[in-house]
Motif scaffolding. Structure first.
Motif, mmCIF file in Angstrom:
data_model
loop_
_atom_site.group_PDB
_atom_site.id
_atom_site.type_symbol
_atom_site.label_atom_id
_atom_site.label_comp_id
_atom_site.label_asym_id
_atom_site.label_seq_id
_atom_site.Cartn_x
_atom_site.Cartn_y
_atom_site.Cartn_z
ATOM 1 N N PRO A 165 39.052 -32.562 -6.565
ATOM 2 C CA PRO A 165 39.226 -33.903 -6.025
ATOM 3 C C PRO A 165 39.168 -34.978 -7.356
ATOM 4 C CG PRO A 165 37.666 -32.899 -4.630
ATOM 5 C CD PRO A 165 37.892 -32.229 -5.623
ATOM 6 N N GLU A 166 40.012 -35.802 -7.336
ATOM 7 C CA GLU A 166 40.256 -36.740 -8.450
ATOM 8 C C GLU A 166 38.916 -37.524 -8.577
ATOM 9 O OE1 GLU A 166 42.472 -36.998 -10.835
ATOM 10 O OE2 GLU A 166 43.459 -35.438 -9.729
ATOM 11 N N GLY A 167 38.398 -38.085 -7.449
ATOM 12 C CA GLY A 167 36.977 -38.657 -7.826
ATOM 13 C C GLY A 167 35.736 -38.113 -8.374
ATOM 14 N N ARG A 168 34.674 -38.618 -8.848
ATOM 15 C CA ARG A 168 33.816 -37.961 -9.120
ATOM 16 C C ARG A 168 32.815 -37.209 -8.087
ATOM 17 N NH1 ARG A 168 30.107 -41.157 -13.809
ATOM 18 N NH2 ARG A 168 31.721 -41.065 -15.282
ATOM 19 N N LEU A 169 32.285 -35.957 -8.340
ATOM 20 C CA LEU A 169 31.467 -35.369 -7.198
ATOM 21 C C LEU A 169 30.020 -36.279 -6.994
ATOM 22 C CD1 LEU A 169 30.973 -32.759 -5.650
ATOM 23 C CD2 LEU A 169 29.849 -31.948 -7.770
ATOM 24 N N ASP A 170 30.021 -36.715 -5.915
ATOM 25 C CA ASP A 170 29.063 -37.666 -5.501
ATOM 26 C C ASP A 170 27.757 -36.544 -5.150
ATOM 27 O OD1 ASP A 170 27.082 -39.259 -4.849
ATOM 28 O OD2 ASP A 170 28.411 -40.583 -3.432
ATOM 29 N N PHE A 171 26.878 -36.045 -6.083
ATOM 30 C CA PHE A 171 26.083 -35.058 -5.613
ATOM 31 C C PHE A 171 24.730 -35.723 -4.966
ATOM 32 C CE2 PHE A 171 23.922 -31.273 -6.137
ATOM 33 C CZ PHE A 171 25.004 -30.251 -6.109
#
Length: 234
Positions: free
Chosen positions: A146-152
């Motif tokens: 995905p283009e967005g950051r991985l929201d860990f």
């Protein structure tokens, strides 16, 4: 000259105290020499920059860290392999080299994986090999993330949700890679080059079977073979 025993004792004690302090300070000071060892047995080694930023971890499966992003660690229960993890200048994981020898049930397996991640995302290139029973595969995979950051932090919370809510929550956290290419040895013992579209659907498959038979398959969006090309008989 008269010998003064008490004065001599005081001088001796002072000299001894000074020597102990000097030895302690020099032992604690960084050494300019490189240490050499024949064998080191450890559970984990962290490589850090002078400012403390973590850049690489070498660990056993028992001491493997969770996901580390921006210097903060989050649980990752699916990580049960020993190996190395790499971190970027910000202290965020961006790839790794890991190995395994048993599955969850304790059955012997063989597996290794070298991966490279997108910035603040998951792996986009993977060089791998695995064996489990009679199934074996090895090759290279290329993935979209995905283009967005991985929201860990959100990923950590998703694990506490009911199973029916997890898929949507994972997508909201920008989790979910799509394989675009596979090149290697498949579990059916053939050599394959598989190209997929942006939704991860197979669209073109080049195959050389174990018996030497060759083919090129063209597939539609539903995964149905529309056309197969084979060499003409001599």
């Amino acid at each position: 000259m008269k010998f003064d025993a008490s004065r001599a004792l005081i001088l001796y004690s002072g000299a001894l105290t000074g020597a102990v302090i000097w030895f302690g300070l020099t032992a604690a000071a960084p050494s300019a020499q490189n240490a050499k060892f024949d064998t080191i047995d450890v559970g984990r080694i962290n490589v850090r920059e002078p400012d403390g930023t973590l850049r690489m971890t070498i660990a056993s499966s028992a001491r493997a860290p969770g996901f580390i992003g921006g210097g903060k660690e989050y649980p990752r229960p699916d990580r049960r392999m020993a190996g190395m993890l790499f971190f970027n200048d910000e202290g965020t994981e961006n790839g790794g080299l890991i190995f395994a020898g048993k599955d969850e049930s304790g059955r012997g397996t063989s597996g290794g994986s070298l991966t490279f991640d997108r910035y603040h995302q998951d792996q986009v290139v993977q060089l791998f090999g695995f064996e489990e029973g009679q199934e074996r595969s090895a090759g290279i995979k290329v993935n979209d993330q995905p283009e967005g950051r991985l929201d860990f932090p959100a990923v950590d919370r998703v694990r506490t949700l009911p199973a029916s809510q997890q898929d949507a929550a994972y997508r909201a956290a920008n989790v979910g890679g799509t394989q675009r290419l596979f090149a290697g040895r498949a579990t059916d013992k053939s050599s394959q080059l598989v190209l997929r579209d942006g939704q991860g659907r197979k669209r073109l498959v080049l195959r050389v079977g174990e018996d030497g038979a060759t083919s090129i398959d063209f597939l539609d969006q539903a995964g149905k073979v529309q056309r197969t090309v084979r060499p003409t008989a001599d």
